[in-house]
Design a protein around this motif. Structure first.
Motif, PDB file in Angstrom:
ATOM      1  N   LEU A  26      17.680 -22.292 -71.068  1.00 36.81           N
ATOM      2  CA  LEU A  26      17.188 -21.122 -70.339  1.00 36.81           C
ATOM      3  C   LEU A  26      18.284 -20.497 -69.490  1.00 36.81           C
ATOM      4  CD1 LEU A  26      13.678 -22.440 -69.222  1.00 36.81           C
ATOM      5  CD2 LEU A  26      14.187 -20.847 -71.088  1.00 36.81           C
ATOM      6  N   GLY A  27      19.100 -21.323 -68.862  1.00 36.90           N
ATOM      7  CA  GLY A  27      20.175 -20.807 -68.015  1.00 36.90           C
ATOM      8  C   GLY A  27      21.279 -20.130 -68.799  1.00 36.90           C
ATOM      9  N   GLY A  28      21.341 -20.383 -70.105  1.00 40.38           N
ATOM     10  CA  GLY A  28      22.375 -19.762 -70.934  1.00 40.38           C
ATOM     11  C   GLY A  28      21.879 -18.602 -71.759  1.00 40.38           C
ATOM     12  N   GLY A  29      20.634 -18.166 -71.541  1.00 35.54           N
ATOM     13  CA  GLY A  29      20.058 -17.095 -72.351  1.00 35.54           C
ATOM     14  C   GLY A  29      19.711 -15.856 -71.545  1.00 35.54           C
ATOM     15  N   MET A  30      18.416 -15.504 -71.531  1.00 31.95           N
ATOM     16  CA  MET A  30      17.956 -14.326 -70.797  1.00 31.95           C
ATOM     17  C   MET A  30      17.794 -14.701 -69.330  1.00 31.95           C
ATOM     18  SD  MET A  30      17.285 -11.106 -71.438  1.00 31.95           S
ATOM     19  CE  MET A  30      16.808 -10.977 -73.166  1.00 31.95           C
ATOM     20  N   HIS A  31      18.917 -14.789 -68.654  1.00 30.66           N
ATOM     21  CA  HIS A  31      18.941 -15.309 -67.289  1.00 30.66           C
ATOM     22  C   HIS A  31      20.091 -14.640 -66.543  1.00 30.66           C
ATOM     23  CE1 HIS A  31      19.425 -18.236 -64.013  1.00 30.66           C
ATOM     24  NE2 HIS A  31      18.220 -18.685 -64.317  1.00 30.66           N
TER      25      HIS A  31
END
Length: 324
Positions: A222-227
């Motif tokens: 999650l922290g490496g995607g839409m964040h």
């Protein structure tokens, strides 16, 4: 400037921007040091790095342990709004350590990188260093700099929906691109990194259950995607202005991101730790104030997805001097 035009040694062809000049950082470094030699006093390790990394590692592992019997919705929400920030912090700590910016002795940085890797869930710190140092030495060089998207990405990601999916999965592209395009044989340090990481993962499952490990991996994904934190992947080198190939971000998330937002400053002086990069801009403002920069990482993701003229092809590439 439209694609296909030439301007100051830059042209657009085959989707990418192509530069026929050297990357700008070495030149700017020489100019700055000739005018402000005192900047060399900023070189050297950040002696607080070990304590900062240790605190985040223990906090994230502890959070995973506490969530061992939580519901999946709670795990997802904690991973997105809390764990994702911690794991991106550790990913960027590994970036610092790849430049040996915690200790003067390189091997200590490598061991600390393996330790910082633990909550990420998958072994990557040793391999990351191999490819990242090439990104600095050969910025944008075709076939060498694996930070630049592949032709497959360029061909597949052509509209808003595809770009949205690409942003969600950009960590996978970032991680697997070099393994497919330019695989490097693993060495003893990769084996150590792998062994230590698997031992931690197995221990988390044995003592706390699968949900504890799932929380760690979900935090990384999650922290490496839409964040907002993941926007640094886009903001650093994706070309929104054809006259510029590296961009800095001067917003508040720098405090969680080892100040990687000071990216022009970092490429100009990779031997200066993140917590001192702001001093480079203070000492030599005339070299940076005229450059385009960002104040919001969230806005970068929106701009990247919505702007039809921007995509994985929006990167500066150059030919290797060895091939010329």
């Amino acid at each position: 400037m439209g694609r296909g035009e030439d301007r100051e040694g830059v042209a657009a062809a085959g989707g990418f921007f192509w530069s026929y000049t050297d990357e700008p950082h070495a030149t700017r470094r020489r100019l700055i040091l000739s005018k402000y030699p005192q900047i060399k006093q900023l070189f050297g390790p950040d002696h607080s790095a070990f304590f900062k990394i240790s605190g985040v590692v223990l906090l994230q592992l502890g959070t995973g342990a506490l969530l061992h019997d939580a519901g999946w919705l709670k795990i997802f929400l904690v991973a997105y709004f809390f764990g994702s920030f911690l794991n991106q912090n550790l990913f960027l700590a590994i970036h610092e350590l790849s430049h040996n910016l915690a200790f003067s002795t390189p091997v200590y940085n490598r061991w600390l990188g393996i330790f910082a890797n633990l909550p990420v869930g998958v072994p990557m710190s040793v391999t990351f260093q191999k490819y990242h140092l090439e990104h600095h030495r050969f910025q944008g060089v075709d076939g060498i700099d694996m930070d630049v998207p592949s032709l497959t990405e360029v061909r597949l990601v052509k509209n808003m929906i595809a770009k949205t999916i690409w942003v969600f999965l950009q960590l996978f592209f970032y991680a697997f691109r070099p393994l497919f395009l330019k695989p490097k044989p693993p060495g003893i340090w990769e084996f150590i990194n792998f062994s230590v990481q698997i031992a931690l993962d197995v221990s988390m499952v044995y003592f706390f259950g699968w949900k504890a490990l799932a929380y760690l991996i979900l935090s990384s994904f999650l922290g490496g995607g839409m964040h907002p934190m993941a926007a640094h992947f886009i903001s650093e080198h994706y070309v929104f202005n054809p006259d510029q190939e590296t961009y800095s971000y001067y917003g508040p998330l720098n405090y969680l991101a080892w100040h990687v937002g000071y990216h022009n400053e970092h490429h100009d002086f990779p031997r200066i730790p993140g917590n001192k990069l702001y001093k480079v801009k203070e000492i030599a403002p005339e070299f940076y104030d005229s450059l385009a920069s960002y104040r919001s990482w969230s806005q970068i993701i929106y701009m990247y997805i919505m702007d039809r003229t921007v995509g994985p092809f929006s990167r500066m590439k150059r030919k290797s001097s060895k091939a010329e």
